[in-house]
Each structure stands twice: as structure tokens, then as C-alpha cells.
Motif scaffolding. Structure first.
Motif, PDB file in Angstrom:
ATOM      1  N   HIS A 105      35.119  36.384  20.717  1.00  0.00           N
ATOM      2  CA  HIS A 105      34.518  35.308  19.929  1.00  0.00           C
ATOM      3  C   HIS A 105      35.091  35.209  18.516  1.00  0.00           C
ATOM      4  CE1 HIS A 105      31.688  34.338  23.056  1.00  0.00           C
ATOM      5  NE2 HIS A 105      31.258  35.584  23.114  1.00  0.00           N
ATOM      6  N   LYS A 106      35.915  36.181  18.135  1.00  0.00           N
ATOM      7  CA  LYS A 106      36.592  36.119  16.836  1.00  0.00           C
ATOM      8  C   LYS A 106      38.073  35.790  16.998  1.00  0.00           C
ATOM      9  CE  LYS A 106      33.418  39.382  14.614  1.00  0.00           C
ATOM     10  NZ  LYS A 106      33.282  40.674  13.879  1.00  0.00           N
ATOM     11  N   ASN A 107      38.433  35.284  18.197  1.00  0.00           N
ATOM     12  CA  ASN A 107      39.811  34.898  18.519  1.00  0.00           C
ATOM     13  C   ASN A 107      40.783  36.077  18.457  1.00  0.00           C
ATOM     14  OD1 ASN A 107      39.400  32.109  19.046  1.00  0.00           O
ATOM     15  ND2 ASN A 107      39.247  31.734  16.845  1.00  0.00           N
ATOM     16  N   ARG A 108      40.289  37.269  18.767  1.00  0.00           N
ATOM     17  CA  ARG A 108      41.137  38.451  18.840  1.00  0.00           C
ATOM     18  C   ARG A 108      41.501  38.729  20.294  1.00  0.00           C
ATOM     19  NH1 ARG A 108      37.177  42.532  15.750  1.00  0.00           N
ATOM     20  NH2 ARG A 108      35.855  41.664  17.411  1.00  0.00           N
ATOM     21  N   ALA A 109      42.726  39.213  20.501  1.00  0.00           N
ATOM     22  CA  ALA A 109      43.151  39.596  21.848  1.00  0.00           C
ATOM     23  C   ALA A 109      42.503  40.930  22.205  1.00  0.00           C
ATOM     24  CB  ALA A 109      44.665  39.712  21.916  1.00  0.00           C
ATOM     25  N   VAL A 110      41.728  40.952  23.287  1.00  0.00           N
ATOM     26  CA  VAL A 110      41.002  42.151  23.695  1.00  0.00           C
ATOM     27  C   VAL A 110      41.133  42.338  25.206  1.00  0.00           C
ATOM     28  CG1 VAL A 110      39.335  42.026  21.795  1.00  0.00           C
ATOM     29  CG2 VAL A 110      38.855  40.846  23.949  1.00  0.00           C
ATOM     30  N   TYR A 111      40.692  43.489  25.677  1.00  0.00           N
ATOM     31  CA  TYR A 111      40.711  43.799  27.108  1.00  0.00           C
ATOM     32  C   TYR A 111      39.882  42.774  27.879  1.00  0.00           C
ATOM     33  CZ  TYR A 111      39.611  46.335  31.436  1.00  0.00           C
ATOM     34  OH  TYR A 111      39.435  46.696  32.752  1.00  0.00           O
ATOM     35  N   GLY A 112      40.464  42.269  28.979  1.00  0.00           N
ATOM     36  CA  GLY A 112      39.776  41.248  29.759  1.00  0.00           C
ATOM     37  C   GLY A 112      39.591  41.580  31.225  1.00  0.00           C
ATOM     38  N   GLY A 113      39.936  42.820  31.621  1.00  0.00           N
ATOM     39  CA  GLY A 113      39.725  43.200  33.013  1.00  0.00           C
ATOM     40  C   GLY A 113      40.941  43.876  33.620  1.00  0.00           C
ATOM     41  N   SER A 114      40.767  44.383  34.842  1.00  0.00           N
ATOM     42  CA  SER A 114      41.835  45.090  35.556  1.00  0.00           C
ATOM     43  C   SER A 114      41.914  44.597  36.994  1.00  0.00           C
ATOM     44  CB  SER A 114      41.574  46.605  35.566  1.00  0.00           C
ATOM     45  OG  SER A 114      41.567  47.139  34.265  1.00  0.00           O
ATOM     46  N   ARG A 115      43.141  44.576  37.526  1.00  0.00           N
ATOM     47  CA  ARG A 115      43.376  44.284  38.943  1.00  0.00           C
ATOM     48  C   ARG A 115      43.964  45.536  39.574  1.00  0.00           C
ATOM     49  NH1 ARG A 115      47.122  39.071  38.510  1.00  0.00           N
ATOM     50  NH2 ARG A 115      48.221  40.569  37.178  1.00  0.00           N
ATOM     51  N   LEU A 116      43.315  46.036  40.624  1.00  0.00           N
ATOM     52  CA  LEU A 116      43.701  47.309  41.218  1.00  0.00           C
ATOM     53  C   LEU A 116      44.097  47.159  42.681  1.00  0.00           C
ATOM     54  CD1 LEU A 116      40.813  49.609  39.904  1.00  0.00           C
ATOM     55  CD2 LEU A 116      42.943  48.980  38.743  1.00  0.00           C
ATOM     56  N   ARG A 117      45.079  47.977  43.094  1.00  0.00           N
ATOM     57  CA  ARG A 117      45.386  48.184  44.509  1.00  0.00           C
ATOM     58  C   ARG A 117      45.085  49.645  44.807  1.00  0.00           C
ATOM     59  NH1 ARG A 117      51.124  46.164  46.371  1.00  0.00           N
ATOM     60  NH2 ARG A 117      50.156  46.608  48.397  1.00  0.00           N
ATOM     61  N   SER A 118      44.190  49.883  45.746  1.00  0.00           N
ATOM     62  CA  SER A 118      43.703  51.236  46.011  1.00  0.00           C
ATOM     63  C   SER A 118      44.072  51.685  47.415  1.00  0.00           C
ATOM     64  CB  SER A 118      42.177  51.293  45.846  1.00  0.00           C
ATOM     65  OG  SER A 118      41.790  50.907  44.549  1.00  0.00           O
ATOM     66  N   VAL A 119      44.265  52.998  47.555  1.00  0.00           N
ATOM     67  CA  VAL A 119      44.555  53.612  48.850  1.00  0.00           C
ATOM     68  C   VAL A 119      43.679  54.849  49.000  1.00  0.00           C
ATOM     69  CG1 VAL A 119      46.944  52.804  48.866  1.00  0.00           C
ATOM     70  CG2 VAL A 119      46.414  55.056  47.904  1.00  0.00           C
ATOM     71  N   ARG A 120      43.588  55.338  50.224  1.00  0.00           N
ATOM     72  CA  ARG A 120      42.904  56.606  50.451  1.00  0.00           C
ATOM     73  C   ARG A 120      43.820  57.756  50.031  1.00  0.00           C
ATOM     74  NH1 ARG A 120      38.492  55.924  54.000  1.00  0.00           N
ATOM     75  NH2 ARG A 120      38.454  53.869  55.007  1.00  0.00           N
ATOM     76  N   GLY A 121      43.234  58.810  49.442  1.00  0.00           N
ATOM     77  CA  GLY A 121      44.014  59.990  49.101  1.00  0.00           C
ATOM     78  C   GLY A 121      44.397  60.054  47.637  1.00  0.00           C
ATOM     79  N   GLY A 122      45.372  60.941  47.341  1.00  0.00           N
ATOM     80  CA  GLY A 122      45.779  61.202  45.968  1.00  0.00           C
ATOM     81  C   GLY A 122      46.809  60.224  45.449  1.00  0.00           C
TER      82      GLY A 122
END
Length: 248
Positions: A105-122
Motif C-alpha cells: 500500500h506504500k508502492n514498495r516492492a514486497v514478497y507476493g507469494g511462491s510457486r512450488l513444484r514438490s516431490v516425495r523424498g529428499g
């Protein structure tokens, strides 16, 4: 740690912070980061000694002594990756993804979210996703950092291990990839992580899944299948909408 993290320092006095910044300025611009800041705020790029001293002199000495301040080499044209693992109720998953910026709301660039690809395991299982070379390098850097942290704190139990990894060009124009920080608590990507865990728990045959978190500074429409974490007026930042969704 080698080349898995950016060149930088953490200082706990103004004098040490200025000395650290001067060392980095010999090679190019440096980024000063307040440790207690969040959502990409509290960061200043300095290009000369006067700018460095001015930023450090603005810091509260008590906050510096308690929490420190980070000074690291600055990268331009950056992209930030999220790399991590979770272990919950006998289910282990790992993920790689990118982060998006939005405007507050102050026109600053801030974190807006994440897009993830996930798998089972390490983390090693992520290499089977057919990722581009830079994403693979981000995973390698996160794995090196993760291994070093676990060896340094062998008795610590970590059910969530998340790393922000930046890719960008350094002062010589070379593309660099390195870990910015670790997050072993609930974070911005947690909604997407939970969505992935739920998808794997519901479908034993599932091998990978794509999920996302979105943060909007305002009251926004959401997808029909979204899990809404917050939609209202935050007393600090104002109207916000936060939600998670499965994208594939």
C-alpha cells in the motif's frame, strides 16, 4: 560453504558493519539488510562509502548488538528461488520454486507469494523434474547449506527446512547463484507446502505436484479451490488477501 552462499558478513556493531561494507565495496555495490525486517523490506543497496556509513548510522545500536545486520554483495536482475523439505506425520517432501513480487500500500516492492513444484523424498529427488540449469544450481546450493547447518547443529529437530536462493548478475556481469537465508519456521511458502502435503497424502500414486501461495495487498477475488488464510484488514499493513492453491 564454498560458493553456495553469497559473499557477505553479519556484524553486531556499527564499526564492524562499516568495515565489512567497505571490504565488499572494493568489488562493487553492497546490500545492507536489517535482520528483523521481512517481506523484502529493510534492504538498502549502497554504492560508496558515504552511503554505507549513512545507512549504518541509522541503525539502533541495541538492535545491532542483539540481532546484527547483514552486508552482502549485491546482485542485479535477481530471481529468488524457494528450495526446501518438510517431514510431517511420516511423509517427507521436497520442493523447488520461485517467488513473485507485488506492490504494497506504500508502492514498495514486497514478497507476493511462491510457486512450488514438490516431490516425495529428499532434495536429491528434485533433480528428476527436468529443471533448467539455474534451478538445479539453486537446489545444489540449498543442499550444501542444509548439510552445513545440520552438521553445525546435529541435535536440532527440523521438520521444515526452507532456503531462499538468489540468482542474478554480480558487479562483473557474471551470473551468480547463492543461498540468502534459511527459514526453519512457518513462512510465506507454508501454505503451498501444506497444499502439497495434502495432495500427496490423498493420492499415494502421486509423484509430483505444483502449488502456490499468493499475497495481495487489497481485498481480492480468489480461485474457487483456494484455501484462504487471510482476507481482511491487517492492523499494520492494511487490506490483504492471502491464499494457497494447487496449480497442477
Amino acid at each position: 560453504m564454498g560458493d553456495a552462499a553469497l559473499q557477505g558478513y553479519t556484524a553486531f556493531t556499527a564499526e564492524d558493519a562499516i568495515e565489512a561494507g567497505r571490504r565488499l565495496l572494493r568489488s562493487g555495490p553492497a546490500r545492507v539488510k536489517e535482520v528483523c525486517a521481512r517481506a523484502s523490506l529493510g534492504q538498502t543497496v549502497v554504492e560508496n562509502d558515504a552511503q554505507l556509513v549513512a545507512v549504518i548510522e541509522q541503525q539502533d545500536p541495541r538492535v545491532l548488538a542483539d540481532f546484527g545486520i547483514v552486508i552482502e554483495e549485491n546482485l542485479v536482475d535477481p530471481e529468488t528461488y524457494s528450495v526446501g523439505s518438510l517431514s510431517v506425520a511420516g511423509l517427507e517432501i521436497s520442493y523447488v520454486g520461485d517467488q513473485r513480487e507485488t506492490t504494497d500500500h506504500k508502492n514498495r516492492a514486497v514478497y507476493g507469494g511462491s510457486r512450488l513444484r514438490s516431490v516425495r523424498g529428499g532434495l536429491d529427488r528434485l533433480t528428476h523434474l527436468g529443471l533448467d540449469a539455474e534451478a538445479v544450481e539453486a537446489i545444489r546450493c540449498a543442499a550444501v547449506f542444509d548439510d552445513a547447518a545440520r552438521r553445525a547443529y546435529p541435535s536440532m529437530v527440523l521438520t521444515r527446512r526452507n532456503y531462499d536462493v538468489i540468482a542474478g548478475r554480480d558487479s562483473r556481469g557474471q551470473r551468480r547463484v547463492g543461498v540468502l537465508e534459511q527459514s526453519w519456521r512457518v513462512g510465506g511458502a507454508t501454505g503451498a507446502e501444506i497444499a502439497a502435503l495434502e495432495a500427496f497424502a490423498r493420492s499415494p500414486e502421486l509423484t509430483s505436484v505444483s502449488t502456490a501461495t499468493v499475497e495481495v495487498y487489497g481485498i481480492a477475488e480468489t480461485p474457487q479451490d483456494a484455501v484462504i488464510y487471510f482476507k481482511g484488514t491487517d492492523p499494520v499493513v492494511g487490506p490483504m488477501t492471502k491464499y494457497a492453491t494447487r496449480t497442477a
